[in-house]
Write a protein that holds these residues in place. Sequence first.
Motif, PDB file in Angstrom:
ATOM      1  N   UNK A   1       0.830  -1.214   0.000  1.00  0.00           N
ATOM      2  CA  UNK A   1       0.000   0.000   0.000  1.00  0.00           C
ATOM      3  C   UNK A   1       0.861   1.260   0.000  1.00  0.00           C
ATOM      4  N   UNK A   2       0.296   2.337  -0.520  1.00  0.00           N
ATOM      5  CA  UNK A   2       0.978   3.633  -0.440  1.00  0.00           C
ATOM      6  C   UNK A   2       0.764   4.244   0.946  1.00  0.00           C
ATOM      7  N   UNK A   3       1.740   5.050   1.362  1.00  0.00           N
ATOM      8  CA  UNK A   3       1.631   5.755   2.650  1.00  0.00           C
ATOM      9  C   UNK A   3       1.955   7.224   2.396  1.00  0.00           C
ATOM     10  N   UNK A   4       1.132   8.098   2.958  1.00  0.00           N
ATOM     11  CA  UNK A   4       1.351   9.536   2.759  1.00  0.00           C
ATOM     12  C   UNK A   4       1.667  10.218   4.091  1.00  0.00           C
ATOM     13  N   UNK A   5       2.611  11.154   4.057  1.00  0.00           N
ATOM     14  CA  UNK A   5       2.880  12.024   5.208  1.00  0.00           C
ATOM     15  C   UNK A   5       2.443  13.432   4.849  1.00  0.00           C
ATOM     16  N   UNK A   6       1.526  13.965   5.620  1.00  0.00           N
ATOM     17  CA  UNK A   6       1.063  15.336   5.387  1.00  0.00           C
ATOM     18  C   UNK A   6       1.430  16.159   6.618  1.00  0.00           C
TER      19      UNK A   6
END
Length: 392
Positions: free
Chosen positions: A274-279
């Motif tokens: 899965x993709x993981x995003x840091x915002x």
Amino acid sequence: MPHIITKKHNSIQTPSHIDGVFFDFIAHSPKEDKICVRVEAKTFLLTKLEKNGNDLIKLDVTTKVAPIILAKKALHAYIKLSKCEVISSNITIHTTKLEPQKEYLKDINYFVDDFHTSKEICVEVGFGSGRHLLYQAKTNKDKIYIGLEIHTPSIEQVLKQIRIEEIENIYIVNYDARLFLEFIESNSLSQIFVHFPVPWDKKPHRRVMSKEFIDESLRVLKIDGTLELRTDSPLYYEYSKELYESYTQKSTIVKNQSLEVSSKYEDRWKRMGKDIWDLTIYSDTNSPSIKLDTDFIFHVKNRFNFSELQNLFTRKPLVKDGYMVHFTYSFELSDKSGLIHISMGSFNKPFCVYLLVEDKNINYFVSRPVPTSANHKAHKLIESIFESGSFE
Ligand SMILES: C[S@@+](CC[C@H](N)C(=O)[O-])C[C@H]1O[C@@H](n2cnc3c(N)ncnc32)[C@H](O)[C@@H]1O
């Protein structure tokens, strides 16, 4: 939740005590009783109600106590004192197991009254297994970490780990993160981590991340302090990205970034490809102080008899501009005294608490509300109702 199911039995006498557990009073309602217990300087309630012809005694959710072993001790003492016949229970106390490090488990009012530090403060929301929180605390011993979690087994687990690893710069709080920031002093935090929050795709209003939460985060963060979201949920990512973009403050997005420590969830998502995003959003202003000059003491006398107070409970919530009060249940101690369960404060995230009414005197029981402006206004409304003797 610790509980016992017993054969129907007569209630214990109060006040009474056994094995260091004190039973102070029992307040009654047609549906259930509330039993006031004190163990190791903590006061809380047990609920006793009839279930399928038996009695169920469990921890009251409003005055819930931590660590959970105190509730188990109270239920063991109750069994001994009442000599009731137990049918089933989940209150085994494992004496061989390592005790959680209770010293670092703090009540919410600790942060209102007693928390002072000159060190940098970071907050982690929903720490779960605690891998990230523990790692951060061990790597940055000069900073203080406050871990917020609502899942009791995770809290107990991390408290044990704190003891094993002899960590001294973490405070654990069993509290809803959406409410916690509201009474934290402006410009006092350096980092707020929200890692893999529950996505609540079908109930987005329950998400931790919201405009309100970001507003509060930016208020409590120092200049250049960061609110850091890490998520694997495409919907949560899109939703938060849109929220962040509605702010003038600088924000960044990084995809599939590796951190020094990987949480249990993260390992699972990575294995699934899965993709993981840091915002990350950065605070860029000094916010004004929100210190409220309120003691949450009732400076008025109650004008109702306890029986007249029953009328309160037929009423719908009193909803005002930005705050509310709802009198939900009452539990009678005598014709002049009893407990009143209320929800108060913000309409979306009300705070539940009891009022102990003893003739003319009213006090919050067990703890007073935290000093948010919605709670303050709700408190003033309750005060005026008791003083005027009128609900209008
Ligand atoms: C999906 S888990 C992620 C746990 C951890 N951050 C990790 O990365 O492994 C989400 C955690 O947030 C906690 N949580 C959910 N809503 C919360 C709230 N309003 N306040 C504090 N914790 C919350 C849950 O109990 C759960 O442990």
